[in-house]
Design a protein around this motif. Structure first.
Motif, PDB file in Angstrom:
ATOM      1  N   UNK A   5       0.802  -1.226   0.000  1.00 36.15           N
ATOM      2  CA  UNK A   5       0.000   0.000   0.000  1.00 36.15           C
ATOM      3  C   UNK A   5       0.835   1.276   0.000  1.00 36.15           C
ATOM      4  N   UNK A   6       2.153   1.161  -0.090  1.00 40.16           N
ATOM      5  CA  UNK A   6       2.993   2.354  -0.046  1.00 40.16           C
ATOM      6  C   UNK A   6       2.832   3.242  -1.280  1.00 40.16           C
ATOM      7  N   UNK A   7       2.174   2.728  -2.317  1.00 45.25           N
ATOM      8  CA  UNK A   7       1.991   3.504  -3.553  1.00 45.25           C
ATOM      9  C   UNK A   7       0.755   4.388  -3.500  1.00 45.25           C
ATOM     10  N   UNK A   8      -0.016   4.313  -2.408  1.00 43.30           N
ATOM     11  CA  UNK A   8      -1.269   5.069  -2.350  1.00 43.30           C
ATOM     12  C   UNK A   8      -1.011   6.573  -2.489  1.00 43.30           C
ATOM     13  N   UNK A   9      -0.045   7.103  -1.739  1.00 43.40           N
ATOM     14  CA  UNK A   9       0.229   8.539  -1.786  1.00 43.40           C
ATOM     15  C   UNK A   9       0.722   8.994  -3.145  1.00 43.40           C
ATOM     16  N   UNK A  10       1.689   8.272  -3.711  1.00 44.18           N
ATOM     17  CA  UNK A  10       2.227   8.657  -5.022  1.00 44.18           C
ATOM     18  C   UNK A  10       1.187   8.504  -6.118  1.00 44.18           C
ATOM     19  N   UNK A  11       0.359   7.462  -6.020  1.00 41.28           N
ATOM     20  CA  UNK A  11      -0.708   7.273  -7.015  1.00 41.28           C
ATOM     21  C   UNK A  11      -1.725   8.390  -6.940  1.00 41.28           C
ATOM     22  N   UNK A  12      -2.089   8.785  -5.714  1.00 32.95           N
ATOM     23  CA  UNK A  12      -3.044   9.875  -5.550  1.00 32.95           C
ATOM     24  C   UNK A  12      -2.496  11.175  -6.144  1.00 32.95           C
ATOM     25  N   UNK A  13      -1.224  11.457  -5.883  1.00 29.87           N
ATOM     26  CA  UNK A  13      -0.609  12.671  -6.419  1.00 29.87           C
ATOM     27  C   UNK A  13      -0.535  12.623  -7.943  1.00 29.87           C
ATOM     28  N   UNK A  14      -0.091  11.494  -8.484  1.00 31.87           N
ATOM     29  CA  UNK A  14       0.050  11.377  -9.936  1.00 31.87           C
ATOM     30  C   UNK A  14      -1.295  11.486 -10.643  1.00 31.87           C
ATOM     31  N   UNK A  15      -2.312  10.811 -10.114  1.00 36.39           N
ATOM     32  CA  UNK A  15      -3.626  10.861 -10.763  1.00 36.39           C
ATOM     33  C   UNK A  15      -4.286  12.222 -10.588  1.00 36.39           C
ATOM     34  N   UNK A  16      -4.004  12.904  -9.475  1.00 36.76           N
ATOM     35  CA  UNK A  16      -4.548  14.255  -9.289  1.00 36.76           C
ATOM     36  C   UNK A  16      -3.961  15.212 -10.321  1.00 36.76           C
ATOM     37  N   UNK A  17      -2.651  15.120 -10.545  1.00 34.74           N
ATOM     38  CA  UNK A  17      -2.007  15.963 -11.556  1.00 34.74           C
ATOM     39  C   UNK A  17      -2.539  15.624 -12.940  1.00 34.74           C
TER      40      UNK A  17
END
Length: 208
Positions: free
Chosen positions: A163-175
């Motif tokens: 689950x460590x990718x949750x933060x980076x995924x959220x940031x990438x998809x938000x951008x």
């Protein structure tokens, strides 16, 4: 076209393998890849079934309706040319809700149904309407709160912290979503400017 590209890549790989005399390596890699694909697919089934069940519970409990009400003003802003009570709106909201939870498999049929409904509103059946382009852009670059599928793949390959990718995924998809919305607004304004009739040049009145 995609099928032709994949076929060309496979044929090129086999041709080079034959020329190098290493056909056994390519054959082994092909079978290993097929076996890995089946293993990953079975590993995803349990996670996807779990989250699809959560999605069903969210629908039955009214959570999806709450999310739809929250997203309603946003969807109305993004799709100004779609009537609020049109069936396409419901499918668009369901598609966006599923994408937020990272349920791409659940979002796809909703997106297809939304496209079918938007096609009914499309005056030019041979060209995608602005609303259809907007839906495609948002579905492709949708902001994701929980990357369910990626977490399932990482668990299947024994990740220490899936689950460590949750933060980076959220940031990438938000951008990505922000970029998609900006591009969509820009192209919509450009399209409107093209369809506006040219203004007549000012006339000068000569007084004697």
């Amino acid at each position: 076209m995609v099928n032709k590209i994949w076929l060309a890549l496979i044929l090129i790989g086999f041709i080079f393998a034959v020329l190098k005399g290493d056909i056994n390596t390519v054959t082994k890699a092909a079978f290993d890849g097929a076996a890995t694909g089946v293993t990953v697919s079975f590993g995803l089934i349990s996670v996807l079934v779990f989250w699809l069940g959560i999605m069903r519970l969210a629908e039955d409990s009214g959570l999806v309706k709450v999310i739809s009400r929250v997203l309603g003003p946003v969807v109305s802003f993004l799709f100004p040319d779609v009537p609020k009570n049109h069936p396409a709106m419901g499918y668009i909201l369901s598609n966006m809700s599923a994408n937020l939870l990272g349920l791409g498999n659940a979002a796809t049929p909703m997106g297809i149904r939304a496209m079918q409904e938007l096609q009914e509103l499309n005056p030019d059946k041979e060209t995608a309407s602005p609303a259809m382009c907007t839906l495609l852009a948002l579905n492709t670059a949708s902001i994701t709160l929980i990357p369910t599928t990626l977490i399932a793949i990482r668990l299947n390959f024994h990740s220490a912290n899936a689950t460590e990718i949750v933060g980076s995924t959220l940031l990438a998809t938000a951008v990505a979503t922000a970029a998609a919305i900006v591009a969509d607004r820009w192209y919509r304004r450009r399209s409107i400017r093209r369809t506006l009739p040219p203004s007549s040049p000012p006339t000068l009145s000569l007084k004697r």
